[in-house]
Design a protein around this motif. Structure first.
Motif, PDB file in Angstrom:
ATOM      1  N   ILE A  31       0.818  -1.205   0.000  1.00 47.07           N
ATOM      2  CA  ILE A  31       0.000   0.000   0.000  1.00 47.07           C
ATOM      3  C   ILE A  31       0.855   1.260   0.000  1.00 47.07           C
ATOM      4  N   ARG A  32       2.095   1.196   0.500  1.00 40.39           N
ATOM      5  CA  ARG A  32       2.951   2.378   0.486  1.00 40.39           C
ATOM      6  C   ARG A  32       3.443   2.702  -0.920  1.00 40.39           C
ATOM      7  N   TYR A  33       3.367   1.733  -1.819  1.00 34.80           N
ATOM      8  CA  TYR A  33       3.770   1.968  -3.205  1.00 34.80           C
ATOM      9  C   TYR A  33       2.579   2.322  -4.100  1.00 34.80           C
ATOM     10  N   GLY A  34       1.382   2.010  -3.667  1.00 35.52           N
ATOM     11  CA  GLY A  34       0.187   2.282  -4.452  1.00 35.52           C
ATOM     12  C   GLY A  34      -0.924   1.309  -4.102  1.00 35.52           C
ATOM     13  N   ILE A  94       3.935  -7.252  -7.470  1.00 33.39           N
ATOM     14  CA  ILE A  94       5.369  -7.223  -7.757  1.00 33.39           C
ATOM     15  C   ILE A  94       5.712  -6.034  -8.652  1.00 33.39           C
ATOM     16  N   VAL A  95       4.906  -5.818  -9.698  1.00 30.83           N
ATOM     17  CA  VAL A  95       5.154  -4.696 -10.609  1.00 30.83           C
ATOM     18  C   VAL A  95       5.002  -3.366  -9.874  1.00 30.83           C
ATOM     19  N   LEU A  96       3.976  -3.250  -9.043  1.00 31.91           N
ATOM     20  CA  LEU A  96       3.745  -2.012  -8.296  1.00 31.91           C
ATOM     21  C   LEU A  96       4.892  -1.729  -7.338  1.00 31.91           C
ATOM     22  N   ARG A  97       5.397  -2.750  -6.703  1.00 32.68           N
ATOM     23  CA  ARG A  97       6.520  -2.561  -5.769  1.00 32.68           C
ATOM     24  C   ARG A  97       7.778  -2.115  -6.507  1.00 32.68           C
ATOM     25  N   ARG A  98       8.061  -2.724  -7.652  1.00 31.96           N
ATOM     26  CA  ARG A  98       9.242  -2.327  -8.418  1.00 31.96           C
ATOM     27  C   ARG A  98       9.130  -0.886  -8.901  1.00 31.96           C
ATOM     28  N   GLN A  99       7.958  -0.508  -9.362  1.00 27.84           N
ATOM     29  CA  GLN A  99       7.768   0.868  -9.805  1.00 27.84           C
ATOM     30  C   GLN A  99       7.927   1.856  -8.651  1.00 27.84           C
ATOM     31  N   ARG A 140      11.174   6.080  -5.996  1.00 29.01           N
ATOM     32  CA  ARG A 140      11.839   6.604  -4.798  1.00 29.01           C
ATOM     33  C   ARG A 140      13.321   6.824  -5.049  1.00 29.01           C
ATOM     34  N   GLU A 141      13.963   5.878  -5.708  1.00 27.02           N
ATOM     35  CA  GLU A 141      15.386   6.046  -6.013  1.00 27.02           C
ATOM     36  C   GLU A 141      15.616   7.238  -6.933  1.00 27.02           C
ATOM     37  N   ALA A 142      14.736   7.426  -7.930  1.00 26.89           N
ATOM     38  CA  ALA A 142      14.879   8.581  -8.813  1.00 26.89           C
ATOM     39  C   ALA A 142      14.680   9.888  -8.056  1.00 26.89           C
ATOM     40  N   ALA A 143      13.748   9.904  -7.128  1.00 24.44           N
ATOM     41  CA  ALA A 143      13.515  11.106  -6.343  1.00 24.44           C
ATOM     42  C   ALA A 143      14.717  11.419  -5.461  1.00 24.44           C
ATOM     43  N   LEU A 144      15.346  10.390  -4.878  1.00 22.42           N
ATOM     44  CA  LEU A 144      16.526  10.614  -4.043  1.00 22.42           C
ATOM     45  C   LEU A 144      17.698  11.133  -4.875  1.00 22.42           C
ATOM     46  N   GLU A 145      17.859  10.608  -6.093  1.00 28.57           N
ATOM     47  CA  GLU A 145      18.929  11.079  -6.952  1.00 28.57           C
ATOM     48  C   GLU A 145      18.720  12.537  -7.346  1.00 28.57           C
ATOM     49  N   GLU A 146      17.490  12.938  -7.632  1.00 28.79           N
ATOM     50  CA  GLU A 146      17.217  14.332  -7.962  1.00 28.79           C
ATOM     51  C   GLU A 146      17.475  15.245  -6.762  1.00 28.79           C
ATOM     52  N   LYS A 147      17.134  14.760  -5.576  1.00 24.91           N
ATOM     53  CA  LYS A 147      17.354  15.577  -4.377  1.00 24.91           C
ATOM     54  C   LYS A 147      18.852  15.756  -4.121  1.00 24.91           C
ATOM     55  N   GLU A 148      19.627  14.707  -4.297  1.00 25.73           N
ATOM     56  CA  GLU A 148      21.072  14.793  -4.087  1.00 25.73           C
ATOM     57  C   GLU A 148      21.731  15.664  -5.141  1.00 25.73           C
ATOM     58  N   ALA A 149      21.203  15.622  -6.375  1.00 24.63           N
ATOM     59  CA  ALA A 149      21.782  16.447  -7.435  1.00 24.63           C
ATOM     60  C   ALA A 149      21.435  17.921  -7.217  1.00 24.63           C
TER      61      ALA A 149
END
Length: 295
Positions: A216-219, A276-281, A286-295
């Motif tokens: 549910i935390r992923y969607g 499984i698909v929802l969790r991977r997405q 989240r990883e993309a958001a963290l990379e944008e925040k660090e950049a």
């Protein structure tokens, strides 16, 4: 010439001093009267006069008028913010909470509550007279049918008329699984339905519910058409088993239950795939958001 007044003898400057003194003397009584009025206005009278009274009537200085405006705003009791940064009245919050609490008692939630109350009634009717009396089984079928029909309407009413509440989100799936689980367990306990069928259906329902909570935390995993068809097929099959059917109808209900089991397993696997698909997405976002925040 020596008998001229002192003001005249002083020349123009003396005349100007005399002219300046005369208005001062004339202003003295007016100033005294104004001070007296201020004194009377400041002193509390028997009729509740004073600055507050002037504020209510709109007379007096600007400060008194502001006090009167605040008093009338407080007397209105609407709890609205007048733009001066004040917080809404506590009564407004209590009223809003009462409205939200009252919204729980809508038609959709009432149907869900009815379905929950039908669960123990169905069990008693199903097991009456040892569970072998066709009449009692017919009453049990009626209770089961009402529960399944209300399941079709309560969700539709909640979505159509914006009656979705936290209570409905929790109670609706519980009521669905409670009536279906009670029917399956009673049928297996009476020997009308194999226990493995009950285990497969209930295991799938509980597993999908747990899976929804895990991701549910992923969607949110939406209900599919296959899931709706599965629910309808299960309801028809279990309803036919609740009735004391014989002959070709007894054979037909076996095939309907077989179709319900197949749909149960197939839709369960589909839910696992979606999770499984929802969790991977979700992890990728989240990883993309963290990379944008660090950049």
């Amino acid at each position: 010439m020596t008998g001229a007044p002192a003001s005249a003898a002083g020349g123009p400057s003396g005349a100007r001093r005399a002219a300046g003194a005369a208005p001062a003397g004339l202003q003295g009584p007016a100033t005294g009267r104004a001070a007296a009025r201020e004194t009377r206005g400041a002193a509390p009278g028997a009729s509740g006069g004073g600055p507050a009274r002037r504020g209510v009537t709109g007379r007096g200085p600007g400060g008194a008028r502001s006090q009167g405006g605040a008093a009338s705003s407080a007397a209105s009791g609407d709890g609205a913010d007048a733009g001066d940064g004040t917080k809404p009245a506590r009564g407004g919050k209590i009223a809003a909470a009462a409205v939200n609490q009252a919204s729980v008692w809508n038609i959709a939630n009432l149907l869900t509550m009815l379905r929950l109350l039908l669960v123990p009634a169905f069990v008693m009717l199903m097991l009456a007279e040892g569970g072998n009396d066709p009449a009692w089984r017919s009453f049990a079928w009626a209770a089961f049918a009402v529960a399944m029909i209300t399941d079709l309407f309560d969700g539709h009413l909640a979505r159509t008329y914006d009656l979705v509440t936290d209570f409905g989100k929790i109670a609706d799936p519980i009521a669905d699984k409670a009536i279906m689980g009670a029917a399956l367990i009673c049928l297996s306990a009476l020997g009308d339905l194999p226990w493995w069928v009950t285990g497969v259906i209930l295991g799938r329902e509980l597993g999908v519910t747990l899976l929804r909570f895990l991701v549910i935390r992923y969607g949110v995993i939406p209900a599919s058409r296959g899931g709706k068809l599965k629910t309808l097929t299960q309801g028809i099959a279990v309803g036919m088993y609740v009735l004391a059917l014989t002959g070709w109808l007894a054979t037909l209900r076996w095939w309907v239950m077989a179709a319900a089991v197949v749909l149960t397993v197939a839709t369960g696997l589909d839910y696992v795939k979606q999770a499984i698909v929802l969790r991977r997405q979700g992890i990728a976002e989240r990883e993309a958001a963290l990379e944008e925040k660090e950049a």
